[in-house]
Design an enzyme around this catalytic site. Structure first.
Site, PDB file in Angstrom:
ATOM      1  N   GLU A  33       0.800  -1.015   0.098  1.00 36.85           N
ATOM      2  CA  GLU A  33       0.036  -0.022   0.158  1.00 36.85           C
ATOM      3  C   GLU A  33       1.025   1.147  -0.105  1.00 36.85           C
ATOM      4  O   GLU A  33       2.036   1.302   0.526  1.00 36.85           O
ATOM      5  CB  GLU A  33      -0.827  -0.246   1.199  1.00 36.85           C
ATOM      6  N   ASN A  78      -6.847   1.479   2.462  1.00 34.32           N
ATOM      7  CA  ASN A  78      -7.605   2.950   2.590  1.00 34.32           C
ATOM      8  C   ASN A  78      -6.980   4.082   1.507  1.00 34.32           C
ATOM      9  O   ASN A  78      -7.783   4.791   1.121  1.00 34.32           O
ATOM     10  CB  ASN A  78      -7.286   3.510   4.084  1.00 34.32           C
ATOM     11  N   ASN A 178     -12.104  -0.899  -1.393  1.00 37.56           N
ATOM     12  CA  ASN A 178     -11.530  -1.553  -0.482  1.00 37.56           C
ATOM     13  C   ASN A 178     -12.372  -0.993   0.795  1.00 37.56           C
ATOM     14  O   ASN A 178     -12.556   0.174   1.165  1.00 37.56           O
ATOM     15  CB  ASN A 178     -10.068  -0.605  -0.114  1.00 37.56           C
ATOM     16  N   GLU A 179     -12.796  -1.864   1.704  1.00 36.04           N
ATOM     17  CA  GLU A 179     -13.355  -1.816   2.944  1.00 36.04           C
ATOM     18  C   GLU A 179     -14.425  -0.638   2.993  1.00 36.04           C
ATOM     19  O   GLU A 179     -14.389   0.247   3.720  1.00 36.04           O
ATOM     20  CB  GLU A 179     -12.345  -1.457   4.027  1.00 36.04           C
ATOM     21  N   TYR A 250      -7.339  -8.248  11.720  1.00 33.78           N
ATOM     22  CA  TYR A 250      -5.905  -8.051  12.338  1.00 33.78           C
ATOM     23  C   TYR A 250      -6.166  -8.748  14.025  1.00 33.78           C
ATOM     24  O   TYR A 250      -7.272  -8.433  14.341  1.00 33.78           O
ATOM     25  CB  TYR A 250      -5.772  -6.636  12.157  1.00 33.78           C
ATOM     26  N   GLU A 298      -6.483  -9.007   3.668  1.00 33.26           N
ATOM     27  CA  GLU A 298      -5.629  -8.519   4.594  1.00 33.26           C
ATOM     28  C   GLU A 298      -5.863  -9.268   5.731  1.00 33.26           C
ATOM     29  O   GLU A 298      -7.129  -9.550   6.485  1.00 33.26           O
ATOM     30  CB  GLU A 298      -6.318  -7.159   4.939  1.00 33.26           C
ATOM     31  N   GLN A 355       1.226  -6.086   5.704  1.00 27.35           N
ATOM     32  CA  GLN A 355       1.580  -5.795   4.415  1.00 27.35           C
ATOM     33  C   GLN A 355       2.890  -6.258   4.038  1.00 27.35           C
ATOM     34  O   GLN A 355       3.228  -7.221   4.962  1.00 27.35           O
ATOM     35  CB  GLN A 355       1.764  -4.001   4.316  1.00 27.35           C
TER      36      GLN A 355
HETATM   37  O1  AHR Z   1      -3.351  -2.493   6.078  1.00 28.24           O
HETATM   38  C1  AHR Z   1      -3.536  -1.234   7.024  1.00 28.24           C
HETATM   39  C2  AHR Z   1      -5.133  -0.576   6.726  1.00 28.24           C
HETATM   40  O2  AHR Z   1      -6.055  -1.881   7.165  1.00 28.24           O
HETATM   41  C3  AHR Z   1      -5.519  -0.740   5.239  1.00 28.24           C
HETATM   42  O3  AHR Z   1      -5.168   0.425   4.531  1.00 28.24           O
HETATM   43  C4  AHR Z   1      -7.166  -0.708   5.570  1.00 28.24           C
HETATM   44  O4  AHR Z   1      -7.779  -1.557   4.364  1.00 28.24           O
HETATM   45  C5  AHR Z   1      -7.163  -1.628   6.646  1.00 28.24           C
HETATM   46  O5  AHR Z   1      -8.070  -0.976   7.406  1.00 28.24           O
END
Ligand code: AHR
Length: 509
Positions: A33, A78, A178-179, A250, A298, A355
């Site tokens: 990213e 993002n 994305n999201e 996450y 992700e 990432q």
């Molecule tokens: O990976 C970091 C961020 O986490 C990304 O930009 C977003 O898609 C997610 O919230």
């Protein structure tokens, strides 16, 4: 430190006839990213002693190849929700600097689409491109696709050729935003709004290139209030036009509750199974025949609490963002998350470790300095190297331990992959006990003679140990001793809080 004690044994049986499905190599994808130092001073740093003529750091390229990354999602995250792809192509000196609203940074566009494709070619990875459905829409997505994939003879495709790329990029995998469910997202939408936009964008993109594989945004996490109804609404609108729905997750250790953190994959597996159920519910309602697969694009350990505490000044170029330094414990959790993905390889056919460099990443760099492997590098590299083939069904019979978040959880988390060509079997296993050695017995029913080729372990007497620029090799995998295979039964001892890879090869007579 007291000597580890030993728990009763954990057991499972492997039978060649009982498989989950084949591993799609795209399971070992990652994510670049435009954020923090992932790109600038991460993969790209002209003037660095290891940089090639294009400014790509060859020390990083080498580590990315060693990591075994197959696909790379780009350019966000993002960031993509404010992305103007036109700014990132053409002569560098003409590219504008822009505010990146998502990360409150300045994007110079010095590294852009062409440089990313160059990075993919040099690392042997497949690009997975995301389009901006935050501030932009159908037209810009179609234009970006035309620039990338149309052979020539139109203004946009000829522009790519003029920019030095004679052959079309042929990018197959595309993320539709994305999201978009997240209120933090630039251009955040309701499920109805996004579903309409996703289907119309997908239709236009398929008119240009019918062979695309398209990913609709699922939820940004299973904890968000709209989870599951978001997926259902979006898929009701876009089912026929998309191939995947995305998942993001996450995990971090909170309130010192390491036992629950070590069981994070319980939540991840539940998340996967819930999304599969939602996709199949919509399939039934629509009387559709095709199945929607999952792109877990992700996933990682991410100490969000630490990121929130360390906010750099606004509008810096390539600020230090989300530079988590991963411990042995984090690597064991990441390994367990890989096991969760493999255990669902029939439906999770694409995934991206978020990432790749510096930003919550397995590879770290210092500007003008070294590049090194984080602890989390090792389980990923081993799984990518040996977790290819057919995933076998593993039903563990394991002692359990109590956790505050998930109740009683098995100490053993495991999967096994067989390569039908070589006959090799690789077992990936995590011992979640912080204190006890876990004896493991595997009955290799239905497999002829095999021998233990290696048993590698990631564990340490200090579960907080990390690799740093000064001590890049503080944590590395070591060989286990005493792993045996006799009369078709494997015996191993799994160290406390450990990630294990046990490789069995066909015995040569
Ligand atoms: O990976 C970091 C961020 O986490 C990304 O930009 C977003 O898609 C997610 O919230």
């Amino acid at each position: 430190m007291s000597e580890p004690t030993t728990t009763p044994a954990a057991r499972f049986t492997l039978d060649s006839a009982f498989a989950v499905g084949s591993v799609n190599p795209r399971l070992y994808g990652s994510f670049v990213e435009h954020m923090g130092r992932c790109v600038y001073t991460g993969i790209y740093e002209p003037g660095h002693p290891a940089a090639d003529a294009d400014g790509l750091r060859q020390d990083v390229l080498e580590l990315v190849r060693e990591l075994g990354v197959t696909t790379v999602r780009y350019p966000g995250g993002n960031f993509v929700s404010g992305y103007r792809w036109e700014d990132s192509v053409g002569p560098r000196e003409e590219r504008p600097a822009r505010l990146d609203l998502a990360w409150r940074s300045t994007e110079t566009n010095e590294f852009g689409l062409g440089e990313f494709m160059d990075f993919c070619a040099k690392t042997g990875t497949e690009p997975m491109m995301a389009v901006n459905l935050g501030t932009r829409g159908v037209a810009e997505a179609a234009q970006l696709l035309e620039y990338c994939n149309h052979p020539g003879g139109t203004e946009l495709s000829d522009r790519r050729i003029a920019h030095g790329a004679k052959e079309p990029y042929g990018i197959k995998m595309w993320c539709l935003g994305n999201e978009m469910d997240g209120p933090w997202q630039i251009g955040h939408k309701t499920a109805e709004e996004y579903g309409r936009l996703a289907v119309e964008t997908a239709r236009a993109m398929r008119m240009i290139d019918p062979g695309l594989e398209l990913v609709a945004c699922g939820s940004s996490g299973s904890g968000i209030a709209t989870f599951a109804s978001w997926e259902a609404t979006v898929l009701e609108a876009a089912y026929d036009e998309v191939d995947y729905v995305s998942l993001h997750a996450y995990y971090e250790e909170t309130d010192g509750d390491r036992d629950s953190f070590l069981a994070s994959a319980v939540d991840m597996e539940h998340f996967i199974e819930s999304v599969v159920a939602t996709c199949d519910h919509v399939r039934a309602r629509l009387k559709a025949t095709k199945r929607i697969n999952l792109s877990f694009d992700e996933w990682n350990v991410w100490y969000m609490s630490r990121s929130e505490a360390a906010t750099p000044p606004d509008w810096d170029k390539a600020p230090r963002l989300l530079e988590d330094n991963y411990s042995v414990t984090d690597a064991v959790v990441l390994g367990s998350m890989l096991i969760a993905l493999l255990r669902h390889a029939d439906r999770v056919t694409s995934a991206s470790l978020a990432q790749l460099v510096n930003v919550i990443a397995p590879v770290m760099t210092e500007p003008g300095g070294p590049a090194w492997r984080q602890t989390t590098f090792f389980p990923f590299a081993q799984a990518s190297a040996y977790g290819r083939g057919r995933v076998l069904r593993v039903e563990v019979d394991s002692p359990t331990y109590p956790t505050a978040r998930f109740g009683d959880v098995p100490l053993l988390h495991a999967t096994a992959v067989t390569d039908d060509e070589t006959g090799d079997i690789t077992v990936f296993a995590v011992n979640r006990s912080q204190t006890d050695t876990l004896p493991l017995e595997i009955d290799l029913r239905g497999f002829d003679a095999r021998t233990v080729a290696e048993h590698l372990v990631l564990a340490d007497s200090d579960p907080e140990a990390t690799n740093t620029a000064d001590r890049p090799d503080r944590v590395t995998p070591h060989a286990a001793t005493g792993t045996t295979l006799t009369d078709g039964v494997l015996h191993a001892e799994l160290e406390p809080l450990s990630w294990n890879m046990i490789r069995l090869t066909r015995r040569q007579n």
